[in-house]
Design a protein around this motif. Structure first.
Motif, PDB file in Angstrom:
ATOM      1  N   GLY A  78      -9.117  -2.185  -6.016  1.00  0.00           N
ATOM      2  CA  GLY A  78      -9.935  -1.248  -5.261  1.00  0.00           C
ATOM      3  C   GLY A  78     -11.085  -0.703  -6.066  1.00  0.00           C
ATOM      4  N   ASN A 118      -8.011   4.592   0.544  1.00  0.00           N
ATOM      5  CA  ASN A 118      -8.331   3.202   0.849  1.00  0.00           C
ATOM      6  C   ASN A 118      -7.130   2.593   1.570  1.00  0.00           C
ATOM      7  OD1 ASN A 118      -8.778   0.354   0.741  1.00  0.00           O
ATOM      8  ND2 ASN A 118     -10.202   0.640  -0.947  1.00  0.00           N
ATOM      9  N   PRO A 167      -7.552   2.116  -6.027  1.00  0.00           N
ATOM     10  CA  PRO A 167      -8.935   2.614  -5.955  1.00  0.00           C
ATOM     11  C   PRO A 167      -9.182   3.743  -6.956  1.00  0.00           C
ATOM     12  CG  PRO A 167      -7.945   2.474  -3.773  1.00  0.00           C
ATOM     13  CD  PRO A 167      -6.835   2.306  -4.754  1.00  0.00           C
ATOM     14  N   ARG A 201     -12.348  -6.503   2.477  1.00  0.00           N
ATOM     15  CA  ARG A 201     -12.533  -5.182   3.077  1.00  0.00           C
ATOM     16  C   ARG A 201     -12.440  -5.195   4.595  1.00  0.00           C
ATOM     17  NH1 ARG A 201     -18.063  -3.495   0.760  1.00  0.00           N
ATOM     18  NH2 ARG A 201     -18.431  -5.707   1.223  1.00  0.00           N
ATOM     19  N   ALA A 219     -13.821   0.482  -1.448  1.00  0.00           N
ATOM     20  CA  ALA A 219     -14.243   1.208  -0.250  1.00  0.00           C
ATOM     21  C   ALA A 219     -15.626   1.833  -0.386  1.00  0.00           C
ATOM     22  CB  ALA A 219     -13.221   2.304   0.073  1.00  0.00           C
TER      23      ALA A 219
END
Length: 246
Positions: free
Chosen positions: A153, A93, A82, A193, A173
């Protein structure tokens, strides 16, 4: 001129107002353009995804696999962490960590992680000796194209992987981009997710690679926007008056 494909970037409030042209994909919500102060007259749209502009004629080089010491008969999984610290990302995340660990316990999977920062590289190196983390720049596009699965991510690298035809999963996220939602709708990107979706770690077939769309319409939209701005600026300029002789 500014070009953007993520409608949840807070900096759009500034850049969209200052720009003379705002270039966005067709999937970019009109409501976001209005909210950021981009009047319709200054907006130029292009079809598809910006990643198609530079990947249209791309062909992967298998040398990257040997460079990383990867075994060709195993499933190749590429992971992109991420964007921690970015304005548009909320922080950690956990879902990314779970999926990464799922790959690391499998003997039939070769896992490569492409960190964003030195801190991420140090952290993930301590996770498992089986995780490959390059210590120098590599041919990332070839790696994504040759991978059997990619998990990211973030945004751009996910779209690059999906455009190149690799089964790609997003664990982003933050607020999902409209371009990512469009790729999900097309079945080229998978939403990981929630626990409802799981990664399929298996070798992909040659048929998995899609032909990248023609980039010319994207290029035409960009060059037209730049040309129009140049013409507008030129028409505003007035010739300097020569001083009268004394």
């Amino acid at each position: 001129v500014t070009m953007m494909d993520y409608e949840h970037q807070p900096a759009n409030h500034l850049s969209f107002r200052l720009a003379q042209r705002v270039i966005v994909p067709e999937a970019f919500p009109a409501s976001s353009l209005r909210g950021f102060g981009a009047k319709p007259a200054k907006v130029a749209r292009y079809p598809g995804f910006k990643e198609e502009l530079y990947l249209a004629s791309f062909r992967p080089n298998t040398a990257v696999l040997d460079e990383l010491g990867l075994e060709h008969d195993r499933v190749l999984a590429v992971f992109r962490p991420p964007p921690e610290g970015a304005l548009y990302h909320p922080g950690s995340n956990d879902r990314f960590e779970v999926v990464l660990n799922e790959a690391l316990v499998r003997d039939d999977v070769e896992s490569v992680l492409l960190p964003r920062t030195a801190e991420q590289a140090r952290r993930y190196r301590g996770l498992s000796s089986r995780l490959r983390i390059p210590d120098h720049a590599i041919d990332g596009s070839s790696l994504l194209a040759l991978a059997d699965v990619a998990v990211g991510g973030g945004g751009t690298m996910n779209r690059e992987s999906a455009v190149l035809g690799t089964p790609t999963y997003t664990v982003f996220a933050g607020e999902l981009a409209a371009v990512d939602a469009e790729l999900i709708r097309q079945g080229r990107l998978h939403d990981l997710r929630s626990d409802a979706t799981t990664v399929v770690f298996e070798k992909k077939t040659d048929a998995a690679r899609d032909d990248v769309a023609d980039p010319e319409p994207i290029l035409e939209a960009i060059t037209t926007a730049v040309r129009d701005v140049a013409l507008e600026r030129g028409s505003r300029r007035r010739p300097r008056r020569r001083p009268r002789p004394s």
